[in-house]
Design a protein around this motif. Structure first.
Motif, PDB file in Angstrom:
ATOM      1  N   ARG A 172      -4.399  -8.031  -1.963  1.00 39.55           N
ATOM      2  CA  ARG A 172      -3.263  -7.438  -2.680  1.00 39.55           C
ATOM      3  C   ARG A 172      -3.633  -6.092  -3.290  1.00 39.55           C
ATOM      4  N   GLU A 173      -4.798  -6.003  -3.919  1.00 44.76           N
ATOM      5  CA  GLU A 173      -5.210  -4.746  -4.553  1.00 44.76           C
ATOM      6  C   GLU A 173      -5.426  -3.643  -3.518  1.00 44.76           C
ATOM      7  N   ILE A 174      -5.988  -4.008  -2.381  1.00 45.12           N
ATOM      8  CA  ILE A 174      -6.219  -3.018  -1.328  1.00 45.12           C
ATOM      9  C   ILE A 174      -4.891  -2.505  -0.781  1.00 45.12           C
ATOM     10  N   ALA A 175      -3.929  -3.405  -0.596  1.00 45.23           N
ATOM     11  CA  ALA A 175      -2.604  -2.990  -0.109  1.00 45.23           C
ATOM     12  C   ALA A 175      -1.935  -2.054  -1.098  1.00 45.23           C
ATOM     13  N   LEU A 176      -2.052  -2.352  -2.396  1.00 48.65           N
ATOM     14  CA  LEU A 176      -1.455  -1.485  -3.420  1.00 48.65           C
ATOM     15  C   LEU A 176      -2.130  -0.120  -3.437  1.00 48.65           C
ATOM     16  N   ALA A 177      -3.466  -0.106  -3.296  1.00 51.06           N
ATOM     17  CA  ALA A 177      -4.194   1.164  -3.296  1.00 51.06           C
ATOM     18  C   ALA A 177      -3.784   2.028  -2.105  1.00 51.06           C
TER      19      ALA A 177
END
Length: 540
Positions: A172-177
């Motif tokens: 999730r964090e990678i997708a947001l970044a």
């Protein structure tokens, strides 16, 4: 673009390269770190330089190969740690069963020589007590091992769930970044790949990389463990087949919990523990149980043919655990099964799966777990099934339902209940007539040592030697495979490090190179400033 601007672009590129090199050096010992490389290119106008990317040196294929090798290595190491304990126990000449069985039959030889001697009779009881105590000790030790393995399985499951949850969070964090900045920070990618590597050491997982870069992980027979930003939990649960055993349960998206087939859980320390328990620990307990049952039942049968010093028929000399039958927790019928030992020649060291194939006809499909052999057994007029040296009784044949399942463990825990029942020396049936000098039954009891009673094919000493040999052979095989797998893992690790690892000598050289690059661009800027000053001076 002016000389000043060109110099500024080079200065900025040099700063980025120096930062990348410094970051590589500072993380040289950071687990899971992949070295970074600054990629430079010309600007679109062709004047100056720009940073195209700070590229992470990571090979997905090599990482996948290394994870698979590590998974296999950890499984073998976990297996080897456990099996070596059993091997050491059985191979101990002083603690083994072989000398105690020999002592027991030697005491019977002394009894045959002096059938009325109280000391000889007490020697038989003492040797029998020592032998039965060792059978119980062996079974207790193996039972404690199973409890310990079950505890380790629960711990491994907790760690698997923790790693899976963190991978889902990083997805999730990678997708947001990526949505915010157009690319993901390399540090997040490193953390995610390190977690996948850690997870692979616990259980074999299949990694699928989506077009978006998201990691999906599956286990077993395709059950998802991580799907995007969602993770699915494994749970330690009581086996629906055997209430004494902890198995791996899977909770799906609907919240349903079901036991996973142990054969589909392979690789990693979790797979190694399960393989050891199902392949070696169960088999060893069964073999010891078969030996104990055969010895006790054969001895009791022969002892009953003689008479004691009072002229009474010989009573049961040994107590032994009965066969265990467990009904599956998902059965719809109400019937239960119980068992006693029958034909010793047919008794095996295998467990059996029973499935009611035709309740109305009392028909069962029986499958041997060690060989996979299946056959049909049908209730006789007394409501009994007889196979594998066991006679099973159905308490309520009308309560059987098609599809009901039962697990038969004929000898699994038999040795744990073995004990000497005869306490009075006069109760030993040494003869057939009751005369003080009659030693006929003592001789018959002693002769049991040389008969092929275990499975109808081996003597007691031969059966025990086979047991010790089986465990020793498996231990050697596992150790050899572990050494080979360790070599493969080290080779792949070296390949991975050559691609992704930080070389301090190389980075130190880069540090000097980029420092000079920075200083040279600073001189360009100085030259540009000087040109501007000269031009301003001409206008004045």
């Amino acid at each position: 673009m002016s000389i000043f601007s060109v110099g500024l672009s080079g200065l900025s590129a040099a700063q980025t390269a120096l930062h990348t090199t410094s970051n590589n050096i500072s993380n040289v010992y950071t687990p899971g770190y992949n070295r970074e490389l600054t990629l430079l290119g010309e600007t679109r106008t062709g004047s100056g330089v720009r940073v195209n990317d700070v590229q992470r040196q990571f090979d997905q294929y090599v990482a996948g190969q290394l994870n698979a090798a590590n998974s296999a290595f950890q499984a073998l190491r976990s297996y080897q740690t456990q099996v070596s304990q059993i091997d050491n126990l059985l191979a101990d000449d002083k603690a083994g069963l072989a000398p105690l069985m020999q002592n027991f039959f030697s005491s019977l030889e002394d009894l045959a020589g002096s059938p009325s001697d109280p000391a000889a009779r007490q020697g038989v009881i003492g040797a029998a007590d020592t032998l039965t105590a060792q059978f119980r000790a062996f079974d207790d030790y193996l039972q404690d091992m199973q409890v310990g393995v079950d505890g380790q399985i629960r711990d491994e499951i907790a760690q698997v769930n923790n790693d899976a949850e963190q991978i889902a969070v990083l997805n999730r964090e990678i997708a947001l970044a990526k949505a915010r900045h157009g690319e993901a920070p390399n540090s997040l990618l490193n953390q995610r790949d390190q977690l996948v590597a850690q997870l692979s050491e616990r259980i074999n997982v299949k990694l699928t990389v989506q077009d978006s870069g998201t990691y999906n992980l599956t286990i077993g027979n395709g059950q998802p463990l991580v799907a995007g930003s969602n993770s699915f939990s494994l749970e330690a649960m009581t086996s629906p087949e055997d209430p004494t055993r902890t198995v791996v349960g899977y909770r799906d998206s609907a919240g349903n919990l079901s036991a996973l087939d142990p054969r589909n859980i392979n690789g990693g320390s979790l797979g190694g523990l399960i393989s050891f328990r199902d392949e070696t620990l169960d088999k060893t307990r069964n073999q010891i149980g078969q030996l104990a049952v055969t010895l006790a039942v054969a001895f009791n049968t022969q002892h009953a043919q003689g008479v004691d010093m009072e002229g009474n028929p010989g009573e049961a000399f040994f107590a032994i655990g009965a066969p265990r039958v467990y009904g599956n927790s998902q059965n719809t019928g109400s019937a239960s099964l119980s068992g006693v030992f029958g034909d010793l020649d047919a008794l095996t060291a295998s467990d059996y799966d029973l499935r009611v194939s035709d309740a109305a006809a009392g028909e069962f499909t029986v499958t041997r777990r060690d060989s996979g052999e299946s056959f049909t057994a049908t209730l006789n007029g007394a409501g009994e099934l007889e196979f594998g040296g066991v006679v099973l009784t159905v308490d309520d044949p009308a309560g059987l339902a098609d599809g009901d399942r039962f697990l038969l463990q004929p000898v699994r825990a038999a040795a744990g209940d073995m004990e000497t029942l005869i306490r009075e020396t006069g109760a030993i049936a040494a003869g057939f007539s009751g005369d003080s000098g009659d030693n006929e039954n003592a001789l018959a009891l002693q002769n049991l040592q040389e008969k092929a009673l275990v499975g109808g094919a081996a003597t007691f000493s031969q059966a025990y030697a086979t047991l010790v040999g089986d465990v020793g052979s498996r231990t050697n095989i596992v150790q050899a495979n572990l050494a080979a797998q360790q070599g493969l893992t080290e080779q792949l690790s070296a390949v991975q490090q050559s691609e992704s690892g930080v070389n301090l000598d190389e980075e130190a050289a880069n540090l000097i190179r980029y420092q000079q690059y920075y200083q040279a661009n600073a001189r360009v800027i100085e030259a540009g400033v000087a040109v501007i000053d000269t031009l301003l001076g001409l206008r004045a």
